[in-house]
Design a protein around this motif. Sequence first.
Motif, PDB file in Angstrom:
ATOM      1  N   MET A   1      11.102  -2.275 -12.187  1.00  0.00           N
ATOM      2  CA  MET A   1      11.724  -0.963 -12.287  1.00  0.00           C
ATOM      3  C   MET A   1      12.163  -0.485 -10.890  1.00  0.00           C
ATOM      4  N   ARG A   2      13.398  -0.104 -10.800  1.00  0.00           N
ATOM      5  CA  ARG A   2      13.904   0.349  -9.493  1.00  0.00           C
ATOM      6  C   ARG A   2      14.629   1.677  -9.658  1.00  0.00           C
ATOM      7  N   ARG A   3      13.856   2.736  -9.986  1.00  0.00           N
ATOM      8  CA  ARG A   3      14.499   4.042 -10.147  1.00  0.00           C
ATOM      9  C   ARG A   3      14.858   4.620  -8.786  1.00  0.00           C
ATOM     10  N   THR A   4      13.914   4.441  -7.833  1.00  0.00           N
ATOM     11  CA  THR A   4      14.132   4.993  -6.495  1.00  0.00           C
ATOM     12  C   THR A   4      13.836   3.937  -5.446  1.00  0.00           C
ATOM     13  N   ALA A   5      14.691   3.870  -4.454  1.00  0.00           N
ATOM     14  CA  ALA A   5      14.440   3.000  -3.309  1.00  0.00           C
ATOM     15  C   ALA A   5      14.524   3.902  -2.075  1.00  0.00           C
ATOM     16  N   LEU A   6      13.359   4.104  -1.443  1.00  0.00           N
ATOM     17  CA  LEU A   6      13.253   5.087  -0.355  1.00  0.00           C
ATOM     18  C   LEU A   6      13.393   4.417   1.009  1.00  0.00           C
ATOM     19  N   PHE A   7      14.372   4.838   1.790  1.00  0.00           N
ATOM     20  CA  PHE A   7      14.535   4.346   3.156  1.00  0.00           C
ATOM     21  C   PHE A   7      13.489   4.980   4.071  1.00  0.00           C
ATOM     22  N   LEU A   8      12.790   4.157   4.850  1.00  0.00           N
ATOM     23  CA  LEU A   8      11.826   4.675   5.827  1.00  0.00           C
ATOM     24  C   LEU A   8      12.068   3.985   7.171  1.00  0.00           C
ATOM     25  N   PRO A   9      11.939   4.730   8.258  1.00  0.00           N
ATOM     26  CA  PRO A   9      12.173   4.125   9.574  1.00  0.00           C
ATOM     27  C   PRO A   9      11.148   3.029   9.868  1.00  0.00           C
ATOM     28  N   GLY A  10      11.612   1.908  10.371  1.00  0.00           N
ATOM     29  CA  GLY A  10      10.732   0.755  10.543  1.00  0.00           C
ATOM     30  C   GLY A  10       9.771   0.835  11.712  1.00  0.00           C
ATOM     31  N   ASN A  11       9.980   1.821  12.589  1.00  0.00           N
ATOM     32  CA  ASN A  11       9.120   1.855  13.774  1.00  0.00           C
ATOM     33  C   ASN A  11       8.126   3.006  13.746  1.00  0.00           C
ATOM     34  N   ASN A  12       7.849   3.559  12.559  1.00  0.00           N
ATOM     35  CA  ASN A  12       6.965   4.711  12.445  1.00  0.00           C
ATOM     36  C   ASN A  12       5.684   4.329  11.686  1.00  0.00           C
ATOM     37  N   PRO A  13       4.564   4.177  12.426  1.00  0.00           N
ATOM     38  CA  PRO A  13       3.331   3.696  11.787  1.00  0.00           C
ATOM     39  C   PRO A  13       2.904   4.565  10.607  1.00  0.00           C
ATOM     40  N   ASN A  14       3.028   5.875  10.749  1.00  0.00           N
ATOM     41  CA  ASN A  14       2.561   6.749   9.684  1.00  0.00           C
ATOM     42  C   ASN A  14       3.323   6.492   8.385  1.00  0.00           C
ATOM     43  N   MET A  15       4.633   6.251   8.508  1.00  0.00           N
ATOM     44  CA  MET A  15       5.425   5.993   7.311  1.00  0.00           C
ATOM     45  C   MET A  15       5.154   4.610   6.736  1.00  0.00           C
ATOM     46  N   LEU A  16       4.818   3.647   7.607  1.00  0.00           N
ATOM     47  CA  LEU A  16       4.453   2.322   7.103  1.00  0.00           C
ATOM     48  C   LEU A  16       3.158   2.388   6.309  1.00  0.00           C
ATOM     49  N   ILE A  17       2.219   3.197   6.812  1.00  0.00           N
ATOM     50  CA  ILE A  17       0.912   3.285   6.161  1.00  0.00           C
ATOM     51  C   ILE A  17       1.028   4.019   4.830  1.00  0.00           C
ATOM     52  N   ASN A  18       1.818   5.092   4.829  1.00  0.00           N
ATOM     53  CA  ASN A  18       1.843   5.965   3.650  1.00  0.00           C
ATOM     54  C   ASN A  18       3.059   5.789   2.750  1.00  0.00           C
ATOM     55  N   GLY A  19       4.030   4.980   3.205  1.00  0.00           N
ATOM     56  CA  GLY A  19       5.265   4.842   2.445  1.00  0.00           C
ATOM     57  C   GLY A  19       5.043   4.444   0.989  1.00  0.00           C
ATOM     58  N   GLY A  20       4.014   3.643   0.764  1.00  0.00           N
ATOM     59  CA  GLY A  20       3.741   3.164  -0.584  1.00  0.00           C
ATOM     60  C   GLY A  20       3.230   4.242  -1.516  1.00  0.00           C
ATOM     61  N   TYR A  21       2.875   5.393  -0.961  1.00  0.00           N
ATOM     62  CA  TYR A  21       2.266   6.445  -1.777  1.00  0.00           C
ATOM     63  C   TYR A  21       3.182   7.650  -1.967  1.00  0.00           C
ATOM     64  N   LEU A  22       4.458   7.462  -1.748  1.00  0.00           N
ATOM     65  CA  LEU A  22       5.348   8.620  -1.843  1.00  0.00           C
ATOM     66  C   LEU A  22       6.059   8.679  -3.191  1.00  0.00           C
ATOM     67  N   GLY A  23       5.661   7.817  -4.095  1.00  0.00           N
ATOM     68  CA  GLY A  23       6.176   7.904  -5.465  1.00  0.00           C
ATOM     69  C   GLY A  23       7.412   7.057  -5.735  1.00  0.00           C
ATOM     70  N   ALA A  24       7.954   6.419  -4.695  1.00  0.00           N
ATOM     71  CA  ALA A  24       9.164   5.618  -4.897  1.00  0.00           C
ATOM     72  C   ALA A  24       8.802   4.262  -5.512  1.00  0.00           C
TER      73      ALA A  24
END
Lengths: 289, 90, 472
Positions: A1-24
């Motif tokens: 299922m690919r309803r949402t594909a969320l772009f996240l900056p690749g050099n931001n540790p906080n977004m790497l850690i939490n990106g999986g939990y943003l509902g996308a």
Amino acid sequence: MRRTALFLPGNNPNMLINGGYLGADSIIFDLEDAVSPDEKDAARILIRHALSSLKFEKCEIIVRINSLDTSFWEKDVEEIVPLGPDALMPTKVSDPGCIHKLAAKMDEAEKRGGSTKRVMLIPLIETALGLENSFAIASCHERIAALLLGAEDLTADLRAPRTREGGEIAYARNRLVCAARAAGVDALDTPFPLIDDMEGLRQDALLAKSFGFSGKAVISPRHVNCVNGIFSPSDAEIEYAHQVFEAIETAKKQGKGAISLGGKMIDAPIVERARKVLETAKELQGGRT
Amino acid sequence: MRIVKNSIAGTLESSDIHVEVSPGTGVEIDVQSTVLTQFGDSIKKTVMDVLREMEVGDVRVFANDRGALDCVIRARLETALLRAAGGDGP
Amino acid sequence: MSKLLASLGEAVTASGLKDGMTVSFHHHLRNGDYVLNMVMDAIAKLKIGNLTINASSIFDAHAPLIHHLRSGVVGGLEANYMGSTVGRAVSEGVLNKPVIFRTHGGRPSDIESGKSPIDVAFIAAPSSDSAGNCTGRFGKSACGSLGYAFADAMHAKKVVVVTDNLVDYPLRDYSISEAHVDYVVRVDAIGDPQGIVSGTTRMTRDPVALRIADLATQVISASGFLKDGFSFQTGAGGGSLAVAQNVRNIMREKKIQGSFALGGTTGYLVDMLEAGCFESILDVQCFDLKAVESLRTNPRHVEISASHYASPSAKSCAAEALDVVVLGATQIDCGFNVNVHTDSGGYIIGGSGGHSDVAAGAKLALVIAPLSRARLSIVVEKVLTVTTPGKTVDVLVTQCGIAVNPLRADLRQQLARAGLPLVEIGDLRKMAEETNGIPQKPDLEEKIVGKVLYRDGTVIDGIRQVRRPAGA
């Protein structure tokens, strides 16, 4: 299922850690535009370490690599592919040649890394040439999982203004969906660029759904909920799908051949659609929101 | 790997770590951290592990940590070391 | 005889304050408060010592207090909340006696019952007349509600009102009546308006906090409470405000007519009142200028005392009528116990405030928190300090899923039916530990530097002294 594909900056540790939990459903770690040239090494190394030690159970991991006309992409492939993200996203793909060149490099990296996971490709179609070649691209390699439309670069290439309503990309949307479906892969719509315009986002996502897109890329975590909602089956759709199957059951019992529901003949495409709705609804139960 | 120049990597944002590397004699490590009480020993051990894995002998490492996970510490230190080794560019 | 005295020193002398007595303060001027420091300086000059301070809260602006703790002017502290600056000094053992931590409801209850007597209450008042009729609604240091000062005014043996806006007698629109006031002192400034209330409380843009707020909103929606007559409390933190905003959108979309909003008030709640989401706001404390303005002008925005808000011994209180409250946590453990007193190093950084009161009172108490903050796990095996007992906490919402207290099987079923991502709290703890690693234990001494009193007065936990790191 690919309803949402969320772009996240690749050099931001906080977004790497939490990106999986943003509902996308999918997250796209960006090594391209979101990373300045002198931080490309840092972002690549960071993503490599993150992929090797963090768990991303609930969502698809895509890494957007640098364009094939830069000096960065080969290193991106060499370092990232052995860690087995779900897919790579090459940018400005204009013909099948790009895909073959990239896929050959990926073969090498997989072999050298000894990895068994086959990394897929979700090419970003964002040039006039790429759009015109989109079916050829979508069908040129078994690694292709989906096409993503990139309207910002595309409209620049077309010399069309980019508007909130998106009339200028109507043809591109039609063309891309048709190409992807013909090749049997998913079609993902371009992100809506106005971060704070939630009504505009809603309209844009509804429009994309009406074109037949599987889902939509987003550039803000705040867009995830809205787009997820629009690309999930609505209560009315689910109810109708149940009715379709009930009508089939009833008709079977009664020994009828032709089945109608609410004055409309139920034929194979309607059944297929209903089956997909219920499948998706089931997948969404308990866990994904 | 031989450290031939000064370099930095990482940021001072939350969950990141800022690493400064410079040539030295033997291994010298200085760690500051917002979670020093909880993870000070672990951070130092990770730094030592990375130096050993990358076969770096003579180096000074100054790390200012803002609660970075182990994998982030490894990534930033590796980046700084590669930059200081003067080898491949970004 | 005029109540108006020329200086704080005169008022201290006139009040008959002696060694070993208890003085009290409220915290409506928050981090902008000058009064506690000014009064304590005046007391120190008069060479009165070994006092106990009973303040509803102590903020970082009260750092000069540390000097009085060291010098012996102050020998004991009682508070519902303590900021990290004074908290650090206390944690490192500056006092011989443990600090008594109460709750916003427990404090007035103990003052009224005489368990916690006050000799002299110093009441910072943004406007007062010469007889001590006073209010926080207007004046250059306006702070809105004076809710936490009522019990002090009514039950202290002597009451001194300190104001920087002396108005003509009689001040009609008073909060605290002259009937309780012994002396009035005018000073140049009772506080720094910048620190008293923020201009605006701002919503977070942190994606993780917003994600948690979305999930929390879905929990509230699915809980069945979000219907006509709904009552609601939320804090001023960014995540809580995001929940308020979401709830407001749902209420307007579905035309839900709520009953009341409770507690500390922000512009977000005022917007909801004005949009017709609620009939009234019951306001014990204002957090921003919009809340102050609304309290001054909107008759449906009502000032209430701390007892009315949350006292466990009052004949009834608003907290007990509350449907839903959204709370934060510094740590929460597998028994759903919440710590907002100490950080993971053991240092005092807060206190219950109304946390445990409303958790006990509300029909649905939600805790919202990220799984970890900068490598420190929020969900832990055992909290370092129990502020709010787990049996009063119904749900924990993190970005990684929603954990329902096993005591609330009914609620769990409801949320599962709504298709929400439910997880076991033990699994959240495991996830946090796997991500962050296992932290070293804080280095604590045997000595107790803080006693945590639950709202009913029972001691539910002790806070131990932190061993200072070598060389520090």
